[in-house]
Design a protein around this motif. Structure first.
Motif, short mmCIF file in Angstrom:
data_model
loop_
_atom_site.label_atom_id
_atom_site.label_comp_id
_atom_site.label_asym_id
_atom_site.label_seq_id
_atom_site.Cartn_x
_atom_site.Cartn_y
_atom_site.Cartn_z
N ALA A 1 -10.34 6.52 8.93
CA ALA A 1 -10.46 7.94 8.36
C ALA A 1 -11.53 8.92 9.04
CB ALA A 1 -11.01 7.83 6.76
N GLU A 2 -12.49 7.87 9.53
CA GLU A 2 -13.72 8.69 10.27
C GLU A 2 -13.39 9.39 11.62
OE1 GLU A 2 -18.32 7.29 12.29
OE2 GLU A 2 -16.99 5.79 11.15
N ALA A 3 -12.66 8.27 12.15
CA ALA A 3 -11.90 8.89 13.59
C ALA A 3 -10.98 10.00 13.11
CB ALA A 3 -11.31 7.79 14.18
N ASP B 1 3.69 1.83 9.38
CA ASP B 1 2.99 1.52 7.92
C ASP B 1 1.46 1.59 7.96
OD1 ASP B 1 5.63 0.72 7.06
OD2 ASP B 1 5.41 -1.41 7.22
N CYS B 2 0.98 1.64 9.07
CA CYS B 2 -0.51 1.68 9.22
C CYS B 2 -1.02 2.99 8.83
CB CYS B 2 -1.17 1.03 10.39
SG CYS B 2 -0.51 2.03 11.72
N PHE B 3 -0.06 4.08 8.84
CA PHE B 3 -0.43 5.53 8.50
C PHE B 3 -0.14 5.75 7.42
CE2 PHE B 3 0.76 5.96 13.50
CZ PHE B 3 -0.43 5.76 13.92
N LYS B 4 0.28 4.96 6.54
CA LYS B 4 0.73 5.28 5.00
C LYS B 4 -0.54 4.96 3.92
CE LYS B 4 5.33 4.35 6.12
NZ LYS B 4 6.87 3.72 5.77
N ASP B 5 -1.60 4.89 4.40
CA ASP B 5 -2.94 4.80 3.48
C ASP B 5 -3.36 6.23 3.19
OD1 ASP B 5 -5.05 4.08 2.33
OD2 ASP B 5 -5.97 2.89 3.72
N PRO B 6 -3.33 6.60 2.17
CA PRO B 6 -3.84 7.81 1.86
C PRO B 6 -5.31 8.17 2.05
CG PRO B 6 -3.32 6.84 -0.25
CD PRO B 6 -2.59 5.97 1.01
N ALA B 7 -6.12 6.94 2.10
CA ALA B 7 -7.47 7.04 2.27
C ALA B 7 -7.84 7.60 3.86
CB ALA B 7 -8.21 5.80 2.11
N ASP C 1 -9.15 18.77 14.59
CA ASP C 1 -8.78 20.10 13.66
C ASP C 1 -7.35 19.93 13.03
OD1 ASP C 1 -11.09 21.95 14.43
OD2 ASP C 1 -10.12 21.38 16.27
N ALA C 2 -6.51 19.10 13.80
CA ALA C 2 -5.05 18.88 13.21
C ALA C 2 -4.65 17.23 13.59
CB ALA C 2 -4.05 19.83 13.85
N ILE C 3 -3.90 16.98 12.58
CA ILE C 3 -3.25 15.54 12.83
C ILE C 3 -1.76 15.80 12.81
CG2 ILE C 3 -3.08 13.45 11.75
CD1 ILE C 3 -6.03 13.59 10.46
N GLU D 1 -8.27 11.69 3.82
CA GLU D 1 -9.41 11.94 2.79
C GLU D 1 -10.25 13.12 3.51
OE1 GLU D 1 -11.44 8.81 0.98
OE2 GLU D 1 -9.90 8.50 -0.56
N ARG D 2 -10.73 12.99 4.68
CA ARG D 2 -11.56 13.85 5.38
C ARG D 2 -10.95 14.60 6.34
NH1 ARG D 2 -16.07 9.48 7.33
NH2 ARG D 2 -16.96 11.20 8.16
N ALA D 3 -9.76 14.74 6.14
CA ALA D 3 -9.00 15.42 7.53
C ALA D 3 -8.81 17.00 6.71
CB ALA D 3 -7.57 14.85 7.73
N THR D 4 -8.66 17.88 7.73
CA THR D 4 -8.43 19.18 7.03
C THR D 4 -7.07 19.64 7.21
OG1 THR D 4 -8.93 20.13 9.40
CG2 THR D 4 -10.87 19.78 7.79
N LEU D 5 -6.17 19.31 8.18
CA LEU D 5 -4.82 19.90 8.52
C LEU D 5 -4.19 18.64 8.75
CD1 LEU D 5 -2.58 21.84 8.70
CD2 LEU D 5 -3.39 22.53 11.04
N VAL D 6 -2.98 18.32 8.08
CA VAL D 6 -1.86 17.33 8.62
C VAL D 6 -0.53 17.87 8.87
CG1 VAL D 6 -0.87 15.21 7.86
CG2 VAL D 6 -3.34 15.58 7.53
#
Length: 441
Positions: A387-389, A403-409, A394-396, A412-417
Motif C-alpha cells: 500500500a505504501e508503494a 491474486d496478489c492484487f486482490k487485497d483491498p488494503a 497519481d494513478a494505478i 487504501e492510500r491510493a487516489t485513482l484506480v
C-alpha cells in the motif's frame, strides 16, 4: 512402419522435442513420465544447462518434475542438433510469430526443418506442433525434406498436431487435453496417433495435416472474435453509462445459447493475438478476405490505447495532466498468476503512457525486471506490492488479475484506480469515504 510402431508400443522409441519453452518442456516431461527416453533440444544454452541441473525456468512446471526426469536418466537437454539422428520421433515446438505487418513468420519452422533434414533417416516420425496456416506441413516442411531423397510414407512419417497448452491451468494438463493429430498421409496419421496415445489420455485422429492445422486456428479465432465483441461492447456500453461486467453476469444466467467472454486491456499470450492472422494471410493467397478475423484483430489491438485514454480522462477529472503524472501498471503477465508475458498488452500500455509523458513503473512479483522482447525494451524493475508503494502514484492501472492484487488494503492510500479486469471494483464495492476513485476500462 511396423518397426517404429513396435518401438512405440514397448516404449523403446527415443523421442526428441525441439524447443523447450512453454509447449516443448511439458510435452517432453509427459513423454518421459510415460516411460520414453526423451531429449529436449533448444538453441538457448541457458535453458538446456538449467534442465540438465534439474531446474525449471517456468513457474507452473515445478523443479521437482524436471529433477525427477533428470534423475531417471531418461531425459536430457542439449543444443547439439546432431543428436536428432538418434531420435525415432521428433516433435517441433518452435515459435511462429507475426512480422511487423502481421504477416506470418514461419522462419523458425523452416530453420528447424532444415536442421532435421540434415539428419533425417529412414523410419523417423516428424510432427510439427507450432501453430501455423494450412499447408505448412505438407507443402513447406515436406519440400524442405525432399532434397534428402527420402519420401513419406515409404521412408519417414510426417504429421501435424497442434499444441493446446494453457499455462497455469489446473483443471487440464498436457496429458489430459485431447490431442488432434493429422498426417500428410494415412500412414503418418497412424504412427503419430500411436505415439501420442502412448503418453496422452486421448488422441483425436483427423484426415489430414491441413485439417489439424485448421482446427487449431479455428479454436483461437473463435476466442479472438468473441473477445473482440465484448471489447467493442465495453466501449459502447461505457458511453451509455452501462457496466459491461454487470451485463455479462446477467446474460450468462441464460442456461443455453450463451457463452460468456470477458473484456480486457488487450490480448496476450502466443496464440490468440497471433494465430488468427495466419489464416487471414493464407485466405488472401486464395483470393478471399477474412473480414471477421481482421476486424476482431483491429478491435483487440486498439484496447491498450483505450485504456490509456481512460487514464488520461480520469486524471483530467482530478485536475491532473497525463504528462508528468506518476502511473503504475499492475501486472506484466498476459494472464493471472503465471510468469508468461508473451504478447502481453501491459507492455504496450506502459509504452503508450511513457510516450504521453507519464512517469511509469510496474508491479509484478512474477517479473523482478522487464526483459527485452521483439518489440519492447523498457528497462524497468518491479516496485513492491504494498500500500505504501502504491500510494506514491497519481494513478494505478490494473492490467493483470494476479491474486496478489486482490487485497483491498493495497488501495487504501491510493487516489485513482483504473481497473481493466473488474477485480478491484468488487473489492471496493463498500468503500469508505476517502477510498480511491475507481474507473473501469
Amino acid at each position: 512402419m511396423r518397426t517404429l510402431l513396435t518401438h512405440i508400443s514397448n516404449r523403446s522409441a527415443h523421442v526428441g522435442v525441439i524447443g523447450q519453452g512453454y509447449v516443448g518442456l511439458p510435452l517432453a516431461l509427459v513423454f518421459r513420465e510415460a516411460g520414453f527416453r526423451v531429449t529436449g533440444f533448444d538453441v538457448d544454452p541457458k535453458k538446456t544447462d538449467a534442465l540438465r541441473r534439474g531446474e525449471s525456468y517456468i513457474k507452473h512446471i515445478g523443479a521437482e518434475r524436471v529433477s525427477a526426469a533428470v534423475a531417471s536418466k531418461q531425459f536430457d537437454a542439449t543444443t547439439n542438433f546432431d543428436l536428432l539422428a538418434e531420435c525415432d520421433a521428433i516433435l517441433v515446438c518452435v515459435p511462429t510469430p507475426l512480422g511487423l505487418h502481421r504477416e506470418p513468420d514461419n522462419s523458425y519452422i523452416h530453420r528447424t526443418a532444415r536442421e532435421i533434414a540434415k539428419r533425417l533417416r529412414k523410419g523417423q516420425l516428424v510432427v510439427v506442433e507450432s501453430t501455423t496456416y494450412p499447408g505448412t506441413t505438407d507443402e513447406e516442411v515436406q519440400a524442405i525434406f525432399a532434397p534428402t531423397g527420402l519420401r513419406t510414407p515409404d521412408d519417414y512419417f510426417l504429421a501435424f498436431s497442434p499444441e493446446r497448452e494453457d499455462p497455469g491451468r489446473k483443471d487440464f494438463s498436457t496429458k489430459s487435453i485431447p490431442k488432434v493429430v493429422g498426417g500428410v498421409n494415412s500412414a503418418s496419421t497412424e504412427v503419430a496417433a500411436a505415439l501420442y496415445s502412448a503418453a496422452l489420455d486421448r488422441v483425436v485422429p483427423v484426415s489430414s495435416s491441413r485439417v489439424a492445422e485448421s482446427a487449431k486456428l479455428l479454436e483461437n479465432i473463435f476466442r479472438s472474435v468473441n473477445i473482440a465483441l465484448v471489447n467493442e461492447l465495453k466501449v459502447i456500453f461505457d458511453r451509455m453509462g452501462i457496466d459491461v461486467w454487470e451485463v455479462i453476469e446477467a446474460a450468462k444466467t441464460k442456461p443455453f445459447g450463451f457463452m460468456p467472454f470477458y473484456p480486457g486491456p488487450g490480448l496476450g499470450g502466443h496464440c490468440i493475438p497471433l494465430d488468427p492472422f495466419y489464416l487471414s494471410w493464407k485466405a488472401a493467397e486464395h483470393g478471399d478476405w477474412a473480414r471477421f478475423i481482421e476486424l476482431a484483430g483491429e478491435i483487440n489491438t486498439r484496447m491498450p490505447r483505450y485504456v490509456v485514454d481512460k487514464v488520461m480522462r480520469a486524471l483530467n477529472d482530478d485536475g491532473k495532466a497525463l504528462k508528468g503524472a506518476r502511473v503504475v501498471v499492475l501486472g506484466l503477465s498476459y494472464k493471472a498468476n503465471i510468469d508468461d508475458d508473451r504478447e502481453s498488452p501491459s507492455y504496450e500500455i506502459l509504452e503508450l503512457l511513457k510516450d504521453s509523458g507519464a512517469v511509469v513503473d510496474y508491479c509484478d512479483p512474477y517479473f523482478p525486471a522487464t526483459h527485452k522482447t521483439r518489440r519492447h525494451d523498457l528497462g524497468l524493475v518491479t516496485i513492491p506490492c504494498t500500500a505504501e508503494a502504491f500510494s506514491r502514484y497519481d494513478a494505478i492501472v490494473l492490467s493483470t488479475a494476479h491474486d496478489c492484487f486482490k487485497d483491498p488494503a493495497l488501495y487504501e492510500r491510493a487516489t485513482l484506480v483504473v481497473d481493466t479486469r473488474n477485480v478491484i471494483g468488487p473489492l471496493l464495492a463498500k468503500r469508505r469515504a476517502g477510498a480511491p476513485r475507481l474507473v473501469k476500462a
